[in-house]
Design a protein around this motif. Structure first.
Motif: not given
Length: 418
Positions: A52, A113, A29-30, A33, A110, A132, A26, A116, A48-49
């Motif tokens: 999620d 997210t 991904f954060a 992004e 996963t 979500s 997570q 996003s 948002k992450n």
């Protein structure tokens, strides 16, 4: 301690460690992004992450887990058990139910997210939370039941070991639908339809995110064995996972170097993720050579796929999530039918497995695109999906959350454009 208790303890510890690694994705991904988008929206993406995972954890525990792994009803959906209260004895688990639940929870988060990044910089925060909720409640668990919960696709012999389709394609197709419905960011396309690059504010953060995700994948794929005692299987999966990512990264770098005159950093970083996504379905059943081949294919697909989405379909995906997760997830899943050492086309298995893999990819895409169309359109017609133009130009951090993520460093007047 008896030998069976010892084995259960080892398996449980391994699954929990793997769960922690997948949870750490997570953060990856954060960072990807956030780095690939503009600084004025960084806080919004982080929120948002974060949400999620929080929404996904609660909704999946309350009902999603049972939809996915409850006793199957005609291969379509599992028996609903609120608060995951059922024993799930039919699963014949060798680890405690709670260990299996948390492992599956981080997978659910996963999938959620991935969207996003594709809808970044113009989506209302409250609208995103509604999406979500629904992907964790029904969209993802139903696909998971078909493939991992004893559903109809698993009965046909469909193979997706760790989720190229269950997790990544579901996230990728959801991202495709969401980005298409919400439309491109202001300034992305000129009047004649040509795309304009909108650079992210930090390749360093993007690269950090990719390294975190690569590390997390060593929990994502090997952890799906659900057995810490399977030392041979885990070791093999570590190797195939790494080789596919390395091959895809190298191929992506080489192609961009040839096509653009210089090796493209952001596309190469996406190439790493493309290889990881592509190998996830067959990481346990392909050879190291097959893993390299899948990585090469994923590296090619991610470049031309992202360009097609951007230039031909004119769908604005700021981080390339659709190409990485949707397209490479689909291609990697189908590739199992070619490269699986037991039943693959190249190993004398004929077309049977390949056709089943293609069918599974198609029906999952159809289910996900249809259900997310309903969800996103319903959101758009009720509370609204997109922020107002003024808010988009000023930045979602200020308007949605009342903060500036880089307040101490921003020059006055810069936030409207950067």
């Amino acid at each position: 301690m008896e030998i069976n208790e010892f084995i259960t303890a080892i398996d449980t510890i391994w699954v929990l460690v793997a769960s922690a690694l997948v949870f750490f994705m997570q953060a990856g991904f954060a960072m990807v992004e956030t780095g690939f988008t503009r600084s004025k929206n960084a806080g919004n993406i982080i929120m948002k992450n974060l949400m999620d995972f929080c929404i996904g954890s609660l909704v999946y525990w309350v009902i999603g887990f049972s939809i996915m792994f409850g006793i199957s009803n005609s291969g379509i959906i599992g028996d609903i058990s609120f608060l995951s209260a059922a024993t799930f004895e039919h699963l014949d688990l060798t680890i405690p139910k709670e260990a299996f639940l948390i492992f599956q929870t981080v997978f659910c988060a996963t999938a959620a997210t991935i969207v996003s990044g594709a809808m970044a910089e113009r989506t209302k925060f409250n609208a995103y939370l509604v999406y979500s909720f629904f992907i964790s409640l029904i969209i993802y668990p139903v696909v998971g039941h078909w493939i991992w919960g004893g559903g109809w696709l698993s009965e046909l012999g469909f193979m997706d070991f760790a989720g190229s389709t269950v997790v990544h394609s579901v996230g990728g197709w959801s991202a495709l639908m969401g980005a298409w419905i919400i439309g491109p960011r202001i300034g992305k396309y000129s009047k004649d339809g040509k795309p304009t690059a909108i650079p992210g504010h930090s390749l360093v953060l993007g690269a950090l995110g990719v390294f975190i995700l690569w590390l997390g994948w060593f929990g994502f794929n090997p952890g799906s064995t659900l057995s810490g005692m399977d030392s041979v299987g885990i070791s093999h999966i570590f190797v195939t996972t790494n080789l596919a990512a390395a091959a895809s990264t190298f191929v992506t770098m080489a192609i961009t170097w040839i096509r653009y005159g210089k090796p493209d950093v952001s596309m190469t970083l996406n190439g790493s993720l493309a290889g990881l996504v592509g190998i996830t379905a067959g990481t346990d059943v392909v050879s190291p050579v097959g893993a390299v081949a899948i990585g090469i294919i994923a590296g090619i697909v991610v470049i031309y796929g992202i360009e097609f989405i951007d230039r031909v379909l004119k769908i604005d995906d700021p981080v390339g999530a659709i190409g990485v997760h949707g397209l490479c997830g689909a291609v990697g899943t189908i590739a199992v039918g070619v490269f699986a050492v037991d039943g693959g086309l190249l190993y004398g298995g004929g077309l049977d497995l390949l056709l089943v893999q293609a069918l599974g990819v198609f029906v999952v895409a159809l289910w996900t695109l249809t259900t997310t169309f309903v969800v996103f359109k319903s959101i758009d017609k009720t509370i609204g999906l997109r922020v107002p133009q003024e808010e988009e130009l000023k930045g979602l951090d200020i308007e949605e959350h009342g903060i500036e993520s880089y307040a101490d460093f921003q020059i006055k007047g810069v936030t409207a454009t950067n």
